[in-house]
Motif scaffolding. Sequence first.
Motif, mmCIF file in Angstrom:
data_model
loop_
_atom_site.group_PDB
_atom_site.id
_atom_site.type_symbol
_atom_site.label_atom_id
_atom_site.label_comp_id
_atom_site.label_asym_id
_atom_site.label_seq_id
_atom_site.Cartn_x
_atom_site.Cartn_y
_atom_site.Cartn_z
ATOM 1 N N PRO A 1 -1.929 -12.142 -3.647
ATOM 2 C CA PRO A 1 -2.437 -11.832 -4.989
ATOM 3 C C PRO A 1 -1.597 -10.700 -5.573
ATOM 4 O O PRO A 1 -0.404 -10.656 -5.325
ATOM 5 C CB PRO A 1 -3.877 -11.411 -4.696
ATOM 6 C CG PRO A 1 -3.805 -10.760 -3.339
ATOM 7 C CD PRO A 1 -2.723 -11.521 -2.600
ATOM 8 N N ASP A 2 -2.201 -9.758 -6.250
ATOM 9 C CA ASP A 2 -1.463 -8.596 -6.733
ATOM 10 C C ASP A 2 -1.340 -7.578 -5.595
ATOM 11 O O ASP A 2 -2.023 -7.691 -4.570
ATOM 12 C CB ASP A 2 -2.158 -7.969 -7.955
ATOM 13 C CG ASP A 2 -3.554 -7.489 -7.620
ATOM 14 O OD1 ASP A 2 -3.700 -6.306 -7.257
ATOM 15 O OD2 ASP A 2 -4.500 -8.312 -7.689
ATOM 16 N N VAL A 3 -0.480 -6.601 -5.773
ATOM 17 C CA VAL A 3 -0.175 -5.630 -4.721
ATOM 18 C C VAL A 3 -1.423 -4.879 -4.268
ATOM 19 O O VAL A 3 -1.683 -4.757 -3.066
ATOM 20 C CB VAL A 3 0.922 -4.644 -5.190
ATOM 21 C CG1 VAL A 3 1.131 -3.539 -4.166
ATOM 22 C CG2 VAL A 3 2.222 -5.396 -5.443
ATOM 23 N N GLU A 4 -2.202 -4.388 -5.204
ATOM 24 C CA GLU A 4 -3.379 -3.592 -4.824
ATOM 25 C C GLU A 4 -4.403 -4.423 -4.040
ATOM 26 O O GLU A 4 -4.987 -3.940 -3.069
ATOM 27 C CB GLU A 4 -4.037 -2.971 -6.056
ATOM 28 C CG GLU A 4 -5.071 -1.928 -5.680
ATOM 29 C CD GLU A 4 -5.566 -1.122 -6.862
ATOM 30 O OE1 GLU A 4 -6.725 -0.682 -6.795
ATOM 31 O OE2 GLU A 4 -4.811 -0.942 -7.831
ATOM 32 N N SER A 5 -4.587 -5.667 -4.426
ATOM 33 C CA SER A 5 -5.520 -6.534 -3.684
ATOM 34 C C SER A 5 -5.024 -6.785 -2.265
ATOM 35 O O SER A 5 -5.814 -6.835 -1.321
ATOM 36 C CB SER A 5 -5.710 -7.869 -4.406
ATOM 37 O OG SER A 5 -6.349 -7.671 -5.644
ATOM 38 N N PHE A 6 -3.710 -6.936 -2.100
ATOM 39 C CA PHE A 6 -3.175 -7.149 -0.759
ATOM 40 C C PHE A 6 -3.333 -5.883 0.086
ATOM 41 O O PHE A 6 -3.673 -5.959 1.263
ATOM 42 C CB PHE A 6 -1.712 -7.603 -0.804
ATOM 43 C CG PHE A 6 -1.185 -7.946 0.557
ATOM 44 C CD1 PHE A 6 -1.638 -9.064 1.231
ATOM 45 C CD2 PHE A 6 -0.258 -7.131 1.176
ATOM 46 C CE1 PHE A 6 -1.179 -9.378 2.502
ATOM 47 C CE2 PHE A 6 0.216 -7.426 2.448
ATOM 48 C CZ PHE A 6 -0.245 -8.556 3.110
ATOM 49 N N ILE A 7 -3.109 -4.721 -0.526
ATOM 50 C CA ILE A 7 -3.333 -3.461 0.195
ATOM 51 C C ILE A 7 -4.794 -3.360 0.607
ATOM 52 O O ILE A 7 -5.104 -2.969 1.732
ATOM 53 C CB ILE A 7 -2.885 -2.250 -0.649
ATOM 54 C CG1 ILE A 7 -1.354 -2.230 -0.771
ATOM 55 C CG2 ILE A 7 -3.395 -0.938 -0.049
ATOM 56 C CD1 ILE A 7 -0.801 -1.192 -1.727
ATOM 57 N N ASP A 8 -5.711 -3.762 -0.286
ATOM 58 C CA ASP A 8 -7.139 -3.770 0.056
ATOM 59 C C ASP A 8 -7.412 -4.669 1.253
ATOM 60 O O ASP A 8 -8.283 -4.378 2.075
ATOM 61 C CB ASP A 8 -7.985 -4.257 -1.126
ATOM 62 C CG ASP A 8 -8.085 -3.243 -2.245
ATOM 63 O OD1 ASP A 8 -7.764 -2.057 -2.022
ATOM 64 O OD2 ASP A 8 -8.482 -3.650 -3.356
ATOM 65 N N THR B 1 4.934 -0.478 -5.827
ATOM 66 C CA THR B 1 5.454 -0.837 -7.147
ATOM 67 C C THR B 1 4.689 -2.078 -7.582
ATOM 68 O O THR B 1 3.811 -2.560 -6.865
ATOM 69 C CB THR B 1 6.965 -1.156 -7.089
ATOM 70 O OG1 THR B 1 7.153 -2.350 -6.309
ATOM 71 C CG2 THR B 1 7.764 -0.004 -6.489
ATOM 72 N N ALA B 2 5.072 -2.646 -8.704
ATOM 73 C CA ALA B 2 4.426 -3.868 -9.168
ATOM 74 C C ALA B 2 4.737 -5.050 -8.251
ATOM 75 O O ALA B 2 3.993 -6.029 -8.224
ATOM 76 C CB ALA B 2 4.872 -4.179 -10.594
ATOM 77 N N ASP B 3 5.821 -4.955 -7.476
ATOM 78 C CA ASP B 3 6.249 -6.066 -6.619
ATOM 79 C C ASP B 3 5.827 -5.944 -5.166
ATOM 80 O O ASP B 3 5.905 -6.915 -4.413
ATOM 81 C CB ASP B 3 7.771 -6.195 -6.652
ATOM 82 C CG ASP B 3 8.278 -6.520 -8.037
ATOM 83 O OD1 ASP B 3 7.600 -7.257 -8.769
ATOM 84 O OD2 ASP B 3 9.364 -6.022 -8.395
ATOM 85 N N GLY B 4 5.443 -4.748 -4.730
ATOM 86 C CA GLY B 4 5.094 -4.584 -3.329
ATOM 87 C C GLY B 4 4.990 -3.127 -2.934
ATOM 88 O O GLY B 4 4.747 -2.251 -3.770
#
Length: 150
Positions: free
Chosen positions: A114-121, A74-77
């Motif tokens: 950072p944002d969720v997608e960057s953290f997943i990266d 989601t936008a939060d995690g």
Amino acid sequence: MIYSVDVRIVAPVNDTEVTDRVEDAIRNVFPDAEPVHEEGRLVAEAHALDAFSDVLHEQEILDTARRVFLRNSTADGFEFALKKQAAFEGIVNFAVGEPDELGEITVEVRVREPDVESFIDYVAPETDEGTPVDPMREYGDRYDPESGEY
């Protein structure tokens, strides 16, 4: 990368299970977590997924992890579930489909920076035929690691 995350880990403890073994399952995959026994379950918090990311790299399951994380984001995690028995052995095995009879370890990751997608990266980087892609190598000076943009 500088990041700020809150990780909540919950695992049911069934009457037929030894609490210490469930605690070991959590700690084997999330060594920074400190499980606390609540009624019928263990709850732990952590603020990093570096050791978990190391296991994903070692097991060479980055693509699978990315799919699971992105599908449940989601936008939060993002959140995911792991099989307890595999975690007890120090192995990441994502729980999908039918729930396990012993219950699963559920993990909720809330990302502030950072944002969720960057953290997943960061945790499970994209790969090229199974090898993590280094954005600096691929994009050179066009990549800004602070913003994560090219």
